[in-house]
Design a protein around this motif. Structure first.
Motif, PDB file in Angstrom:
ATOM      1  N   ILE A  52      51.292   1.199  60.466  1.00  0.00           N
ATOM      2  CA  ILE A  52      49.870   1.382  60.748  1.00  0.00           C
ATOM      3  C   ILE A  52      49.722   1.888  62.169  1.00  0.00           C
ATOM      4  N   LYS A  53      49.128   3.080  62.307  1.00  0.00           N
ATOM      5  CA  LYS A  53      48.754   3.556  63.637  1.00  0.00           C
ATOM      6  C   LYS A  53      47.279   3.224  63.815  1.00  0.00           C
ATOM      7  N   SER A  54      46.990   2.303  64.709  1.00  0.00           N
ATOM      8  CA  SER A  54      45.604   1.883  64.928  1.00  0.00           C
ATOM      9  C   SER A  54      44.995   2.670  66.069  1.00  0.00           C
ATOM     10  N   VAL A  55      43.895   3.338  65.819  1.00  0.00           N
ATOM     11  CA  VAL A  55      43.158   4.027  66.869  1.00  0.00           C
ATOM     12  C   VAL A  55      41.775   3.378  66.942  1.00  0.00           C
ATOM     13  N   PRO A  56      41.592   2.438  67.885  1.00  0.00           N
ATOM     14  CA  PRO A  56      40.324   1.699  67.919  1.00  0.00           C
ATOM     15  C   PRO A  56      39.128   2.636  68.062  1.00  0.00           C
ATOM     16  N   GLN A  93      53.366   6.484  57.858  1.00  0.00           N
ATOM     17  CA  GLN A  93      52.283   5.673  58.428  1.00  0.00           C
ATOM     18  C   GLN A  93      50.924   6.096  57.891  1.00  0.00           C
ATOM     19  N   VAL A  94      49.986   5.164  58.025  1.00  0.00           N
ATOM     20  CA  VAL A  94      48.575   5.480  57.815  1.00  0.00           C
ATOM     21  C   VAL A  94      47.874   5.292  59.156  1.00  0.00           C
ATOM     22  N   ILE A  95      46.779   6.032  59.362  1.00  0.00           N
ATOM     23  CA  ILE A  95      45.982   5.854  60.574  1.00  0.00           C
ATOM     24  C   ILE A  95      44.721   5.073  60.203  1.00  0.00           C
ATOM     25  N   LEU A  96      44.510   3.972  60.902  1.00  0.00           N
ATOM     26  CA  LEU A  96      43.309   3.161  60.694  1.00  0.00           C
ATOM     27  C   LEU A  96      42.491   3.145  61.971  1.00  0.00           C
ATOM     28  N   LEU A  97      41.178   3.020  61.810  1.00  0.00           N
ATOM     29  CA  LEU A  97      40.261   3.057  62.942  1.00  0.00           C
ATOM     30  C   LEU A  97      39.520   1.726  63.055  1.00  0.00           C
ATOM     31  N   PRO A  98      40.175   0.701  63.631  1.00  0.00           N
ATOM     32  CA  PRO A  98      39.560  -0.624  63.671  1.00  0.00           C
ATOM     33  C   PRO A  98      38.425  -0.715  64.703  1.00  0.00           C
ATOM     34  N   PRO A  99      37.448  -1.596  64.490  1.00  0.00           N
ATOM     35  CA  PRO A  99      37.377  -2.561  63.400  1.00  0.00           C
ATOM     36  C   PRO A  99      36.919  -1.875  62.118  1.00  0.00           C
ATOM     37  N   THR A 100      37.616  -2.151  61.028  1.00  0.00           N
ATOM     38  CA  THR A 100      37.225  -1.535  59.769  1.00  0.00           C
ATOM     39  C   THR A 100      37.605  -2.428  58.596  1.00  0.00           C
ATOM     40  N   TYR A 101      37.418  -1.922  57.390  1.00  0.00           N
ATOM     41  CA  TYR A 101      37.634  -2.685  56.166  1.00  0.00           C
ATOM     42  C   TYR A 101      39.077  -3.203  56.095  1.00  0.00           C
ATOM     43  N   GLY A 102      39.222  -4.498  55.825  1.00  0.00           N
ATOM     44  CA  GLY A 102      40.528  -5.135  55.896  1.00  0.00           C
ATOM     45  C   GLY A 102      41.537  -4.683  54.855  1.00  0.00           C
ATOM     46  N   MET A 103      41.058  -4.196  53.698  1.00  0.00           N
ATOM     47  CA  MET A 103      41.993  -3.859  52.627  1.00  0.00           C
ATOM     48  C   MET A 103      42.944  -2.720  52.985  1.00  0.00           C
ATOM     49  N   TYR A 104      42.513  -1.802  53.876  1.00  0.00           N
ATOM     50  CA  TYR A 104      43.411  -0.686  54.226  1.00  0.00           C
ATOM     51  C   TYR A 104      44.702  -1.236  54.834  1.00  0.00           C
ATOM     52  N   GLY A 105      44.537  -2.185  55.764  1.00  0.00           N
ATOM     53  CA  GLY A 105      45.700  -2.757  56.435  1.00  0.00           C
ATOM     54  C   GLY A 105      46.559  -3.580  55.488  1.00  0.00           C
ATOM     55  N   VAL A 106      45.898  -4.356  54.617  1.00  0.00           N
ATOM     56  CA  VAL A 106      46.633  -5.193  53.662  1.00  0.00           C
ATOM     57  C   VAL A 106      47.440  -4.311  52.718  1.00  0.00           C
ATOM     58  N   LEU A 123      44.625   9.015  56.469  1.00  0.00           N
ATOM     59  CA  LEU A 123      43.713   8.598  57.535  1.00  0.00           C
ATOM     60  C   LEU A 123      42.483   8.010  56.861  1.00  0.00           C
ATOM     61  N   PHE A 124      42.156   6.766  57.195  1.00  0.00           N
ATOM     62  CA  PHE A 124      41.014   6.105  56.558  1.00  0.00           C
ATOM     63  C   PHE A 124      39.805   6.105  57.479  1.00  0.00           C
TER      64      PHE A 124
END
Ligand SMILES: *Cc1c(COP(=O)(O)O)cnc(C)c1O
Length: 351
Positions: free
Chosen positions: A120-124, A98-111, A147-148
């Motif tokens: 995707i582990k989303s940590v708002p 998995q990758v950890i993303l911190l939304p709202p953020t740049y869309g390319m990480y998720g794509v 982690l982005f």
């Protein structure tokens, strides 16, 4: 951080990279009959018949001097999007990691994560768009590889608190700090920390402050070990000759870049003030980037109205914490005046 050799996808440890003709001989003098190029030259009036330097050495030497890093700490790609994808491909096992993303953020990480079949582990982010450190630490695990952290963050525009990021540096994988907008911020870049933290990768780009979005040139800065991994899996000639030549010319114009940045930040302050003065604007979020996230009473109607006026902004209202928000890129003085005029007319036209 785990040793890089454990982080990398196992099959890549022994992958033999493509060896290009230019890897075998890197002199510039000689009769070059090694790469099946066209000896009679290009069909257009431009010297483009030879393959470019696969490692962009001249550009990296200049980037190194401008950024205060060593050439072996630099990877150049076809936009920042290329290193984002290569990092996922190098370290993320499809269907397992998995990758950890911190939304709202740049869309390319998720794509990119989706393309590479990574979870995707989303940590708002918290209200105010800062990192929820406790929740992010809780998301760490054996199979979380990247982690982005986007700082200044797109679409919110704020810089992430340094201490918050520092508390995340024990991450077992790699922390990618995307500084696409760093030039617009007075906060310090993470670049000087590269030697201290072997698990950070800093991304920057020629697309924003340098005004070269069409050139497609992104930079990743990291330990020489990480850069070597990216070099082994990249397409051999990922940065074309024209891009390399224009980048060299651009790197001689840091003064001009700084002037543009100064103008844009001045316009940002102006636009912030003008937007805030509109009755139907609820909030203009403070920005360290070249855009302003703005919350409207009725974002959908404003968005459509502006398109009718041929003023195009970005609807971000469906992202978490961004309800009612449009993202407005700071334009020239004249462009910003067109936007503000249109919004004032909208104001007087609505009851
Ligand atoms: C614009 C932007 C980039 C730049 O992408 P390029 O592929 O280099 O044009 C990278 N990260 C973020 C967060 C951006 O907003």
């Amino acid at each position: 951080m785990k040793p890089l050799d454990e982080l990398i996808r196992p099959h890549l440890r022994h992958l033999v990279p493509y060896s290009s003709a230019r890897d075998d001989y890197d002199g510039t003098e000689g009769v070059f009959l090694d790469a099946n190029e066209n000896a009679y030259g290009s069909v257009i009036d431009a010297p483009l018949h030879r393959y470019p330097d696969p490692y962009q050495r001249a550009v990296k030497d200049r980037v190194a001097r401008v950024k205060g890093v060593r050439p072996e700490q630099i990877f150049l790609g076809n936009g920042s999007d290329e290193p984002i994808d290569l990092l996922m491909r190098a370290f993320g096992r499809p269907g397992q990691d998995q990758v950890i993303l911190l939304p709202p953020t740049y869309g390319m990480y998720g794509v990119s994560a989706g393309l590479n079949e990574l979870g995707i582990k989303s940590v708002p982010l918290l209200p105010g768009f800062q990192i929820d450190v406790t929740a992010t630490l809780a998301a760490f695990g054996d199979t979380t590889k990247l982690l982005f952290v986007c700082s200044p963050n797109n679409p919110s525009g704020n810089v992430m608190d340094r201490e918050a990021v520092e508390r995340l540096l024990d991450f077992p994988g790699l922390i990618v700090i995307d500084e696409a907008y760093a030039d617009f911020s007075p906060e310090h870049s993470w670049l000087p920390e590269l030697d201290r933290y072997p698990n950070i990768v800093v991304l920057q780009t020629f697309s924003k402050a340098w005004g070269l979005a069409a050139l497609r040139l992104g930079m990743a800065f990291a330990s020489p070990e990480i850069i070597r991994v990216l070099n082994r899996i990249k397409p051999p000639y990922n940065v074309n000759l024209l891009t390399q030549q224009h980048a060299l010319a651009a790197l001689d114009q840091t003064e001009r870049k700084n002037e543009r940045v100064a103008k844009l930040t001045e316009q940002r302050t102006h636009l912030q003030k003008e937007l805030s003065a509109l009755a139907f604007v609820q909030h203009v979020f403070p920005s360290d980037a070249n855009f302003l996230l703005t919350r409207f009473d009725d974002a959908a109607t404003v968005f459509r109205y502006l398109i009718d006026q041929q003023v195009i902004v970005r609807d971000r209202s469906r992202l978490p914490l961004c309800e009612g928000c449009l993202r407005v890129t700071v334009g020239t003085e004249a462009e910003n005046a067109v936007l503000i005029d249109a919004l004032r007319r909208f104001d007087s036209a609505t009851p």
